[in-house]
Scaffold this motif. Structure first.
Motif, PDB file in Angstrom:
ATOM      1  N   ARG A 145       0.906  -1.208   0.057  1.00  0.00           N
ATOM      2  CA  ARG A 145      -0.152   0.004  -0.078  1.00  0.00           C
ATOM      3  C   ARG A 145       0.872   1.388  -0.231  1.00  0.00           C
ATOM      4  O   ARG A 145       0.334   2.409  -0.821  1.00  0.00           O
ATOM      5  CB  ARG A 145      -0.805   0.110   1.197  1.00  0.00           C
ATOM      6  CG  ARG A 145      -1.850  -1.084   1.063  1.00  0.00           C
ATOM      7  CD  ARG A 145      -3.150  -0.873   0.285  1.00  0.00           C
ATOM      8  NE  ARG A 145      -3.902  -2.145   0.353  1.00  0.00           N
ATOM      9  CZ  ARG A 145      -4.575  -2.646  -0.872  1.00  0.00           C
ATOM     10  NH1 ARG A 145      -4.400  -2.076  -2.087  1.00  0.00           N
ATOM     11  NH2 ARG A 145      -5.320  -3.379  -0.753  1.00  0.00           N
ATOM     12  N   SER A 146       1.940   1.327   0.657  1.00  0.00           N
ATOM     13  CA  SER A 146       2.615   2.253   0.891  1.00  0.00           C
ATOM     14  C   SER A 146       3.272   2.528  -0.511  1.00  0.00           C
ATOM     15  O   SER A 146       3.682   3.901  -1.025  1.00  0.00           O
ATOM     16  CB  SER A 146       3.624   2.477   1.935  1.00  0.00           C
ATOM     17  OG  SER A 146       4.714   1.323   1.784  1.00  0.00           O
ATOM     18  N   ALA A 147       3.829   1.778  -1.286  1.00  0.00           N
ATOM     19  CA  ALA A 147       4.388   1.824  -2.513  1.00  0.00           C
ATOM     20  C   ALA A 147       3.479   2.163  -3.488  1.00  0.00           C
ATOM     21  O   ALA A 147       3.839   2.976  -4.377  1.00  0.00           O
ATOM     22  CB  ALA A 147       4.955   0.245  -2.651  1.00  0.00           C
ATOM     23  N   GLN A 148       2.205   1.744  -3.585  1.00  0.00           N
ATOM     24  CA  GLN A 148       1.208   2.216  -4.312  1.00  0.00           C
ATOM     25  C   GLN A 148       0.987   3.712  -4.095  1.00  0.00           C
ATOM     26  O   GLN A 148       0.677   4.454  -5.130  1.00  0.00           O
ATOM     27  CB  GLN A 148      -0.171   1.399  -4.011  1.00  0.00           C
ATOM     28  CG  GLN A 148      -0.004  -0.100  -4.620  1.00  0.00           C
ATOM     29  CD  GLN A 148      -0.205  -0.299  -5.911  1.00  0.00           C
ATOM     30  OE1 GLN A 148      -0.903   0.273  -6.706  1.00  0.00           O
ATOM     31  NE2 GLN A 148       1.010  -0.920  -6.445  1.00  0.00           N
ATOM     32  N   ASN A 149       0.914   4.287  -2.875  1.00  0.00           N
ATOM     33  CA  ASN A 149       0.798   5.655  -2.706  1.00  0.00           C
ATOM     34  C   ASN A 149       1.977   6.368  -3.190  1.00  0.00           C
ATOM     35  O   ASN A 149       1.546   7.450  -3.689  1.00  0.00           O
ATOM     36  CB  ASN A 149       0.438   5.832  -0.913  1.00  0.00           C
ATOM     37  CG  ASN A 149      -0.509   5.406  -0.507  1.00  0.00           C
ATOM     38  OD1 ASN A 149      -1.774   5.095  -1.358  1.00  0.00           O
ATOM     39  ND2 ASN A 149      -0.918   4.713   0.682  1.00  0.00           N
ATOM     40  N   GLU A 150       3.009   5.777  -2.757  1.00  0.00           N
ATOM     41  CA  GLU A 150       4.290   6.548  -3.737  1.00  0.00           C
ATOM     42  C   GLU A 150       4.356   6.737  -4.770  1.00  0.00           C
ATOM     43  O   GLU A 150       4.627   7.742  -5.553  1.00  0.00           O
ATOM     44  CB  GLU A 150       5.691   5.958  -2.934  1.00  0.00           C
ATOM     45  CG  GLU A 150       6.895   6.820  -3.316  1.00  0.00           C
ATOM     46  CD  GLU A 150       8.108   6.185  -2.656  1.00  0.00           C
ATOM     47  OE1 GLU A 150       7.914   5.648  -1.700  1.00  0.00           O
ATOM     48  OE2 GLU A 150       8.949   6.482  -3.151  1.00  0.00           O
TER      49      GLU A 150
END
Length: 178
Positions: A145-150
Motif C-alpha cells: 500500500r505504501s508503494a502504491q501511494n508513493e
C-alpha cells in the motif's frame, strides 16, 4: 552480495528495492515479462521501470517483448497459468543471474497482494536449485500500500491487472460488478 531483481512494474519495484538496499544488496534490475498482453502495455511498463532505474542510479536489463513464450507455455495448462507464468519468469531470471555471475535473485512479484506467495516461492526455489543461484524470498506485502501511494505521488502508471489477457479480463469483470 550482487542480486538480480526481477521487476514486473515500477510501482511493485518501490518497496522491495528499499528493503533489499537496506539489507546491503547490490541490486540490478531485470525486466522479463512475456505475460504482458500487448506491445503498448509492455512498453508503458518498461518505460516506467527504465525511468525509475535511472532516477535510482540502477542498471536495468530488459528482455524484449515476446508474448509467445507465455502463450506457448500456458496454452496447455490454462488453469495453472499463474504458476506456469511464475516458472517462466523466475527461470529466466535465474538463467540470466547464473550467466551474469550474480550471487542471488528475487522478484517484485513478492510485494503484490494479488499473487500467490507459496507458488512464487516454489518456483523460485526450484529454479534456484536448477541454476545454482540463491533465491531470496522476502514477503514484501507489508509495503504494498505504501508503494502504491508513493507511485501515485510520483505519477507512475499503476495498472489494474497483472499483465496477461486472462487477468485483464478477470479485472474487467470484477470492476463491472462493483
Amino acid at each position: 552480495m550482487r542480486l538480480l531483481l526481477h521487476v514486473c512494474c515500477a510501482p511493485c519495484l518501490i518497496y522491495p528495492l528499499k528493503v533489499l538496499k537496506d539489507k546491503g544488496f547490490e541490486v540490478t534490475l531485470f525486466f522479463f515479462n512475456s505475460n504482458i498482453d500487448s506491445r503498448g502495455e509492455f512498453d508503458r511498463r518498461c518505460d516506467q521501470v527504465r525511468d525509475y532505474a535511472l532516477k535510482e542510479g540502477l542498471s536495468l536489463e530488459v528482455v524484449s517483448f515476446d508474448p509467445t513464450i507465455f502463450e506457448d507455455k500456458v496454452r496447455a495448462g490454462l488453469k495453472e497459468r499463474c504458476r506456469l507464468c511464475y516458472d517462466i519468469r523466475l527461470s529466466g531470471v535465474a538463467q540470466f543471474a547464473k550467466a551474469g555471475r550474480f550471487d542471488a535473485f528475487s522478484t517484485t512479484l513478492l510485494v503484490s497482494l494479488h499473487q500467490d506467495q507459496d507458488e512464487i516461492g516454489e518456483a523460485g526455489w526450484r529454479t534456484a536449485f536448477e541454476s545454482n543461484v540463491e533465491f531470496i524470498f522476502i514477503d514484501f506485502r507489508q509495503g504494498f500500500r505504501s508503494a502504491q501511494n508513493e507511485a501515485r505521488e510520483l505519477g507512475l502508471y499503476i495498472q489494474n491487472y497483472c499483465g496477461c489477457a486472462y487477468s485483464k479480463e478477470e479485472s474487467r469483470i470484477r470492476r463491472s460488478k462493483k
